[in-house]
Enzyme design. Sequence first.
Site, short mmCIF file in Angstrom:
data_model
loop_
_atom_site.label_atom_id
_atom_site.label_comp_id
_atom_site.label_asym_id
_atom_site.label_seq_id
_atom_site.Cartn_x
_atom_site.Cartn_y
_atom_site.Cartn_z
N ARG A 183 -2.20 -2.12 -3.73
CA ARG A 183 -3.48 -1.44 -3.55
C ARG A 183 -3.48 -0.17 -4.39
NH1 ARG A 183 -5.20 2.95 0.82
NH2 ARG A 183 -7.41 3.08 0.30
N ARG A 242 -10.94 15.34 5.98
CA ARG A 242 -11.73 15.70 4.80
C ARG A 242 -13.11 16.20 5.22
NH1 ARG A 242 -10.50 9.92 2.29
NH2 ARG A 242 -8.34 10.19 1.69
N HIS A 299 -12.49 2.33 -0.94
CA HIS A 299 -12.54 1.35 0.14
C HIS A 299 -13.25 0.06 -0.27
CE1 HIS A 299 -12.33 4.89 3.25
NE2 HIS A 299 -11.12 4.46 2.93
N GLU A 333 -7.72 -5.65 4.37
CA GLU A 333 -7.52 -5.37 2.95
C GLU A 333 -6.28 -6.08 2.41
OE1 GLU A 333 -8.96 -0.87 2.34
OE2 GLU A 333 -7.90 -1.20 4.23
N ASN A 344 0.87 -1.17 0.00
CA ASN A 344 0.00 0.00 0.00
C ASN A 344 0.91 1.22 0.00
OD1 ASN A 344 -1.86 2.04 0.40
ND2 ASN A 344 -2.86 1.10 2.15
#
Length: 399
Positions: A89, A239, A178, A383, A8
Amino acid sequence: MSKTIAINAGSSSLKWQLYRMPEEEVLAKGAIERIGKSDAISTVKYGDNKEEEILEILDHTAAVELLLADLKKHGIIQEFEEITGVGHRVVAGGEDFSDSVILDDSAIEKVAELAKLAPLHNGAAADGMRAFKKLLPNITSVAVFDTAYHSSMPELAYRYPIAEKYYTDYKVRKYGAHGTSHFYVSREAARLLGKPVEELKIITAHIGNGVSITANLYGKSVDTSMGFTPLAGPMMGTRSGDIDPAIIPYLVNEVPELKDAAAVVNMLNKESGLAGVSALSNDMRDIENAKENGNEKATLAYEMFVDRIKKFIGQYLAVLNGADAIVFTAGMGENGTEMRQDIIDGLSWFGLELDPEKNVFGYKGIISSENSRVAILSVPTDEELMITRDVERLKNQSK
């Protein structure tokens, strides 16, 4: 027996996890942070050991070189040939990638090109891919896209209510993110409930520094809160989530330091959310501590955060016309017991109820009471495991 590594890559970081396959055993994990700096930090964890080193790492190629050297130095592998696969990823796959793919040069260039949809992530992912291709050219390299799971959304969900030409000519649409996490936890929830995912309506709430909520209908994503970019949806750590788009030109005209749209979008991505409202932190633990001590800004940030998540869950109860389960995952979703309670308390009209003995830190599985009309679960996401499984799937298909 082989070893597969999940990668990642961020703009200045590279997180990794090494598995023995097909046993799916984690052999080691680590992270390289502050790439591009003279004081970069490399951390390697294996068994009961944790090694940390501070040194100069100028780019992602140097980071991959260090990672591979560390695997040998610490005896985690003996030869590089033991690593037969790497999965990367990737945040944005656009409409080009509806599934994971084996990487070639053209696919890597397409990932880099799609950085316009995820500027903080895709470029770094492409750098990581090139570095592994250079150093381990003969292994199976796979890209796993956050957006792929959401490619099943119907047009009524992914289209924005603007003229068709902006979609057909410029690909302006909802892509989500996601997806790897939502796919994994929806399947884990079905397993815990003892039912096929193809028979269930599940709302998955990935609540970390980034937040996204997904409506999963019979094993497929039919709507999700992140949009054209990961900026959309509920309020997040830094965010803003959804705002009136007219705010952007207004701020450009009114605020001297926000000189153009790019500056406003940067502010909305990096200086907003929990951090912006609280003027304190993007970490929910800091927010909750300050709230308990009477900090009004932290209290407002917390209440806004809960409010936005609650609204999206309510929205997806409507999209699915009811739900069999609601699943909390990721850092805050798995560990935020007070936050989960406040979200569910605000949805009690739907017959949702937590079991206070199970809604505690560290408890994983079904956390709803016996009286709850909808099952509520806390499921740790994984993940990296999903990335590794996709590498093995594509590796076997290519034989």
